[in-house]
Each structure stands twice: as C-alpha cells, then as structure tokens.
Design an enzyme around this catalytic site. Structure first.
Site, PDB file in Angstrom:
ATOM      1  N   GLU A  39       0.839  -1.186   0.000  1.00  0.00           N
ATOM      2  CA  GLU A  39       0.000   0.000   0.000  1.00  0.00           C
ATOM      3  C   GLU A  39       0.876   1.239   0.000  1.00  0.00           C
ATOM      4  O   GLU A  39       1.759   1.379   0.840  1.00  0.00           O
ATOM      5  CB  GLU A  39      -0.884   0.077   1.250  1.00  0.00           C
ATOM      6  CG  GLU A  39      -2.001  -0.904   1.305  1.00  0.00           C
ATOM      7  CD  GLU A  39      -2.891  -0.686   2.525  1.00  0.00           C
ATOM      8  OE1 GLU A  39      -3.863  -1.446   2.643  1.00  0.00           O
ATOM      9  OE2 GLU A  39      -2.635   0.203   3.351  1.00  0.00           O
ATOM     10  N   GLU A  93     -13.029   6.715   1.474  1.00  0.00           N
ATOM     11  CA  GLU A  93     -13.903   5.943   2.353  1.00  0.00           C
ATOM     12  C   GLU A  93     -14.574   6.896   3.344  1.00  0.00           C
ATOM     13  O   GLU A  93     -14.094   7.082   4.451  1.00  0.00           O
ATOM     14  CB  GLU A  93     -13.094   4.886   3.080  1.00  0.00           C
ATOM     15  CG  GLU A  93     -12.404   3.914   2.123  1.00  0.00           C
ATOM     16  CD  GLU A  93     -11.485   2.955   2.834  1.00  0.00           C
ATOM     17  OE1 GLU A  93     -11.991   1.942   3.362  1.00  0.00           O
ATOM     18  OE2 GLU A  93     -10.273   3.231   2.874  1.00  0.00           O
ATOM     19  N   LYS A  96     -15.273   5.744   7.043  1.00  0.00           N
ATOM     20  CA  LYS A  96     -14.154   5.237   7.844  1.00  0.00           C
ATOM     21  C   LYS A  96     -13.916   6.154   9.049  1.00  0.00           C
ATOM     22  O   LYS A  96     -14.007   7.378   8.944  1.00  0.00           O
ATOM     23  CB  LYS A  96     -12.897   5.179   6.972  1.00  0.00           C
ATOM     24  CG  LYS A  96     -11.747   4.447   7.579  1.00  0.00           C
ATOM     25  CD  LYS A  96     -10.626   4.320   6.553  1.00  0.00           C
ATOM     26  CE  LYS A  96      -9.493   3.479   7.075  1.00  0.00           C
ATOM     27  NZ  LYS A  96      -8.444   3.338   6.071  1.00  0.00           N
ATOM     28  N   GLU A 102      -7.490   9.714   6.726  1.00  0.00           N
ATOM     29  CA  GLU A 102      -7.771   8.281   6.584  1.00  0.00           C
ATOM     30  C   GLU A 102      -8.922   8.002   5.627  1.00  0.00           C
ATOM     31  O   GLU A 102      -9.033   6.922   5.087  1.00  0.00           O
ATOM     32  CB  GLU A 102      -8.064   7.649   7.944  1.00  0.00           C
ATOM     33  CG  GLU A 102      -6.830   7.416   8.780  1.00  0.00           C
ATOM     34  CD  GLU A 102      -5.859   6.441   8.147  1.00  0.00           C
ATOM     35  OE1 GLU A 102      -6.288   5.378   7.646  1.00  0.00           O
ATOM     36  OE2 GLU A 102      -4.657   6.752   8.146  1.00  0.00           O
TER      37      GLU A 102
END
Length: 161
Positions: A39, A93, A96, A102
């Site tokens: 990642e 996202e 999240k 994030e």
C-alpha cells in the site's frame, strides 16, 4: 539525496525505504528477496494538523508513482528489478473512522466521481500498442481497468463489482 554508505542517489523516500529494507534483510543473510509495496498513496484532504494532506500533493505523488510503474522502474539498489507497488486507494472511504486523511486516499469519491485526475492516458508509451492498468479496491470489491492506446487516449475504463 545521496546515501553516504552506498553513494546511491535517491529522489524519493519510497525507494529509499524499500532499499533500506532490502539492505537490512540482506545483512541478515536473506539476499535476492523481492520487496513489494502493498500500500502506498497520499491523502487528498486532512485535518488542520495533518500538514501535507492536500489535493495537490496527492495528485503529484500518485502521478509520479504511476509514471515510475509504467517505466518498470527499479530502485537505485536494484535498478533492473521493477518495484511492484499497489496504490492505496481506489475510493475515498467516507464512512471510515479516524482523522480526515484516513478517509481521503482514493482516486475516486464514493459516488464514483474523480477526486483528481492522475492522467492515466498520459502513461501510454508510444512503442506499446496499449498499456493496461488495473486498480482494485478490496474495501468495495470494485476493480477499475483502464486500457490506454498508443495515441494516449483511454480506450476503456471498466468498473467490476
């Protein structure tokens, strides 16, 4: 940056970190092991205390990453071995937990609109008839496959759920 121990030149931290791991495991006697980056990415938004999390920085980082991938580039320590790396993430996202950054690593928004354009069509090499890039999101089980023709236009862009 030039590594004072190896005299190798580094123009990005990703390659420096990968080569540090390669060097360290080599010192332990594990030579010839391919390192893959599972990642890597950059957030396009962040909280006020998350310096550097911006649309501009995310676009630059991911465009440079994809450009290096399309060149089959290796690191300074292993220039002939392409560094396999996986972009995080395909989609932002929005549900999240955690800091704003994030939730904002994606190339696309949850509604499938583009967060920013990494310019996939610009990565086609004129010597190749076409180049395919496959981006997969494990969180949404969505896969995007882009085929770029030699005239640098995106021939197809498919989402598979």
């Amino acid at each position: 940056m030039i590594d004072p121990n190896t005299n190798l030149h580094y123009d990005n931290m990703l390659y420096a970190m990968v080569d540090a791991v390669t060097f360290a495991i080599g010192k332990l006697g594990f030579n010839g092991i391919e390192i893959r980056v599972s990642e890597t990415g950059w957030p396009s938004k962040g909280d006020s205390d998350e310096i550097g999390a911006s649309l501009e920085n995310a676009e630059i980082y991911n465009k440079n990453l994809l450009r290096r991938q399309m060149k089959n580039e290796g690191t300074p320590l292993n220039p002939r071995m392409r560094l396999e790396s996986y972009l995080f993430a395909l989609f932002n996202e929005d549900l999240k937990n955690g800091p704003t950054s994030e939730r904002n690593y994606g190339l696309f928004e949850p509604d499938e609109s583009m967060t920013y354009n990494v310019g996939l069509s610009s990565f086609a090499k004129s010597s190749n008839p076409s180049t395919s890039i496959s981006l997969t999101s494990s969180a949404t089980r969505t896969k995007m496959i882009s085929t770029v023709s030699s005239d640098r236009t995106v021939e197809s862009c498919n989402y598979v759920i």
